[in-house]
Scaffold this active site. Sequence first.
Site, PDB file in Angstrom:
ATOM      1  N   LYS A  24      -2.338  -1.434  -3.798  1.00  0.00           N
ATOM      2  CA  LYS A  24      -3.158  -0.232  -3.702  1.00  0.00           C
ATOM      3  C   LYS A  24      -2.287   1.006  -3.805  1.00  0.00           C
ATOM      4  CE  LYS A  24      -6.092   1.876  -0.230  1.00  0.00           C
ATOM      5  NZ  LYS A  24      -6.543   1.766   1.124  1.00  0.00           N
ATOM      6  N   LYS A  38       0.856  -1.181   0.000  1.00  0.00           N
ATOM      7  CA  LYS A  38       0.000   0.000   0.000  1.00  0.00           C
ATOM      8  C   LYS A  38       0.894   1.233   0.000  1.00  0.00           C
ATOM      9  CE  LYS A  38      -3.558   2.427   2.550  1.00  0.00           C
ATOM     10  NZ  LYS A  38      -4.585   2.351   3.580  1.00  0.00           N
TER      11      LYS A  38
HETATM   12  C1  PBG Z   1      -7.031   3.643   5.427  1.00  0.00           C
HETATM   13  C2  PBG Z   1      -7.602   3.394   4.100  1.00  0.00           C
HETATM   14  C3  PBG Z   1      -7.513   4.314   3.050  1.00  0.00           C
HETATM   15  C4  PBG Z   1      -8.180   3.747   1.982  1.00  0.00           C
HETATM   16  C5  PBG Z   1      -8.680   2.510   2.373  1.00  0.00           C
HETATM   17  N1  PBG Z   1      -8.294   2.287   3.705  1.00  0.00           N
HETATM   18  C6  PBG Z   1      -6.955   5.674   2.998  1.00  0.00           C
HETATM   19  C7  PBG Z   1      -5.648   5.973   3.532  1.00  0.00           C
HETATM   20  O1  PBG Z   1      -4.756   5.127   3.617  1.00  0.00           O
HETATM   21  O2  PBG Z   1      -5.486   7.125   3.908  1.00  0.00           O
HETATM   22  C8  PBG Z   1      -8.305   4.437   0.661  1.00  0.00           C
HETATM   23  C9  PBG Z   1      -9.228   3.880  -0.309  1.00  0.00           C
HETATM   24  C10 PBG Z   1      -9.584   4.782  -1.414  1.00  0.00           C
HETATM   25  O3  PBG Z   1      -8.979   5.849  -1.639  1.00  0.00           O
HETATM   26  O4  PBG Z   1     -10.519   4.414  -2.139  1.00  0.00           O
HETATM   27  N2  PBG Z   1      -6.786   2.649   6.268  1.00  0.00           N
END
Ligand code: PBG
Length: 335
Positions: free
Chosen positions: A257, A203
């Site tokens: 992601k 991520k």
């Molecule tokens: C946070 C989380 C995020 C997303 C999913 N879980 C945002 C972040 O890391 O700040 C983002 C998903 C999206 O942008 O569609 N645990």
Amino acid sequence: MSRYFENFPSSRPRRKRQSQWIRNLVSENSLSVNDLIWPIFICDGENIRDDVASMPGVHKYSIDRLNEAIDQAEDNKINLIAIFPNTPNDKKDENGTEALNQDNLVCKALREVKKQNLNLGIMCDVALDPYTLHGHDGILNDIGNISNDESNEVLVKQSLLLAEHKADIIAPSDMMDGRIGLIRNALESNDFKDTLLLSYAAKYASGFYGPFRDAVGSKNNLKTDKKTYQMDYANSDEALREVALDISEGADLIMVKPGISYLDIIQRLKNEFNFPTFAYQVSGEYAMVKAAAANGWIDEEKIVLEQLTSFKRAGADAILTYFALDIAKKINSIS
Ligand code: PBG
């Protein structure tokens, strides 16, 4: 290999593109409803189905109306939904204690949906950002850093709570070190042997999450970036190391992601590990397509089908996308 030495005119690649039936026969990848995971936002209150401003077509449902979304998922044969809570600010604090409240939004939603015994998987994020006043995924220490091991203790408790509420897939998205192993051990020793663990293993600290932070209400709270725990988007070898760790610690599934800018990562991971690899087409990607389509600059459906098929081509087994329902409807209508 001799095929590389075929040349014109004995080889005319266009022969295999001349009509749809032959294109169908030589097509290497395809997208099906089985590839789609649908994220759904839930919120406090009653009788609510609010728009998310930065994500046209995406809604926040209060628990009493969540079934409207669930029914659509079922009718369109979607296998898995991911639930994300928009926690009211007055329930947030520095340590995200609402994450451990068995009456928080996610637990309520799980109770509501699970009593219906549907053939539909439910995935829940493990991370503290929907519950902390500072909007970070973990616990902040005195000097404003995210404390890894202290955060893990809470994340393990959050995971157990979700498992108790029959979440089918627990998905740590926090990027703390070592949490997959700790969560897996806790699940095993508490008799949750069948709970699936999806690690957001790769991520990245990304600019594409903005609209999501809007949707879960963490945007205005978050004052600093997440670069001390989410990955540097310049890196690719590092994703291999992250995934190797998480698989060895007990992850069943891994996630990359964001999506489209990271197809190379998906491909490398799939080739290296041959492990179920999911992709997350995140909120910013969704918002960009929607905005351009609303201006008449692109054809939304064409673009989305092309993007989702690209994930398949890169090696993704499934794709978490806010377009899941629309595309499932489209696929179902033509099959
Ligand atoms: C946070 C989380 C995020 C997303 C999913 N879980 C945002 C972040 O890391 O700040 C983002 C998903 C999206 O942008 O569609 N645990």
